[in-house]
Design an enzyme around this catalytic site. Sequence first.
Site, mmCIF file in Angstrom:
data_model
loop_
_atom_site.group_PDB
_atom_site.id
_atom_site.type_symbol
_atom_site.label_atom_id
_atom_site.label_comp_id
_atom_site.label_asym_id
_atom_site.label_seq_id
_atom_site.Cartn_x
_atom_site.Cartn_y
_atom_site.Cartn_z
ATOM 1 N N ASP A 123 -0.812 -7.717 1.588
ATOM 2 C CA ASP A 123 -0.035 -6.486 1.600
ATOM 3 C C ASP A 123 1.621 -6.512 1.589
ATOM 4 O O ASP A 123 2.282 -6.035 2.677
ATOM 5 C CB ASP A 123 -0.568 -5.697 2.552
ATOM 6 C CG ASP A 123 -0.296 -4.168 2.597
ATOM 7 O OD1 ASP A 123 0.412 -3.814 1.599
ATOM 8 O OD2 ASP A 123 -0.585 -3.302 3.802
ATOM 9 N N HIS A 139 0.763 -1.174 -0.010
ATOM 10 C CA HIS A 139 -0.169 -0.019 -0.049
ATOM 11 C C HIS A 139 0.919 1.181 0.021
ATOM 12 O O HIS A 139 0.368 2.281 -0.096
ATOM 13 C CB HIS A 139 -1.003 0.044 1.208
ATOM 14 C CG HIS A 139 -0.450 0.230 2.757
ATOM 15 N ND1 HIS A 139 -0.028 -0.703 3.366
ATOM 16 C CD2 HIS A 139 -0.029 1.292 3.209
ATOM 17 C CE1 HIS A 139 0.334 -0.166 4.452
ATOM 18 N NE2 HIS A 139 0.487 1.016 4.295
ATOM 19 N N SER A 151 4.190 2.266 8.012
ATOM 20 C CA SER A 151 3.988 1.291 7.253
ATOM 21 C C SER A 151 5.178 0.365 6.558
ATOM 22 O O SER A 151 6.082 1.257 6.069
ATOM 23 C CB SER A 151 3.007 1.553 6.124
ATOM 24 O OG SER A 151 1.802 1.829 6.474
ATOM 25 N N GLY A 152 5.077 -0.774 6.167
ATOM 26 C CA GLY A 152 6.071 -1.627 5.383
ATOM 27 C C GLY A 152 7.478 -1.793 6.402
ATOM 28 O O GLY A 152 8.158 -2.638 5.920
#
Length: 260
Positions: free
Chosen positions: A109, A61, A204-205
Site C-alpha cells: 500500500d 488506497h 491515510s498516507g
Amino acid sequence: MLLLPLLTSAFLLVPWAGAGRIIGGSEVKPHSRPYMAYLSTGKSRCGGFLIQPDAVLSAAHCVAGKKNVTVIVTLGAHNVEKRELSQQKFHVRHWVIHPKYSQNTSENDIMLLKLKPKAKLTKKVSCISLPSDNERVKPGTKCNVAGWGRTSTSGSVSSVLREVDLEVQCDNVCGEHLKKYYRQTSMICAGDENSKKAFFEGDSGGPLVCNGKAHGIVSYRHKYSIFPEIFTRVSNFVPWIRKELRKFALQDLPDSPSSD
C-alpha cells in the site's frame, strides 16, 4: 486518524472514506512537521510526506480504484482551511502505485506522486529522510503519526495538523488481532494498547516517524477497534522508490517522450 483501503473482510478497516482523525493526540506546533503533505482528491483527503523536492510518498488506497480522480497536494500547511503564505499547492498529474498493490489484502500500500514544478524548500517545506533498505524498527520504539483526520470516532475532521505517539508492536500482536496481517516484511504493527490513541479516517498516507525517519505509511486497522494499526514498511520498498525516482528524473530531461 484512519484512512483505509477497500477491504472485503469484516476483520479489516472500513473502506477509505476520505475523512480522517488523530484520536487522543494534540495539535502540533505550527510548521514543526515541514515534510507533511495534504492530499485532496475531491471530497476525500489523505496525508503524505515530501521525500525530495519533486516527490511525495503516500498510500496507494488513497487513489486506487477511483475514476477521473484529481489530486491536489498542499505543502507547508498547518491549517488547511486557511490560505497560509507558507503553502505551496500542486495539481498532480502523475503518480505511480506499486504494481503489486492489493485492495483486498492491503499489501504494498504505497504510491509515489511527482510534483511539477518542484517544491521550493523553505523552513516550512522540507524533506524527511527514509530508512535504509530493510532497516527495521524494534518493538517498543515510540513513534509519531501526524494528520488532519478526525479527533474522535464521531467527530469532524481537523483543520489543523495534529499528532499522536504510538508504540511499535511485536508482529504476533497484529497477527492475533488481524487475520490478514501476514506480510511482516512489508508491514509495521503499531498502536496504543490502552486504545486511547490512534489514527483514523483521513490520515491515510501519512508517515509513521521513528527516530527522525519515515518508517511507515498509514494503511489500515481493524474495523471495530483502534488497536493495533498497520503501516506500510517503507524500508521494504526503498529499491522500488529509488527506481521510480530515477524515472521521474528522466521525465525532466529535454526531449523526453514522457515529459509533460
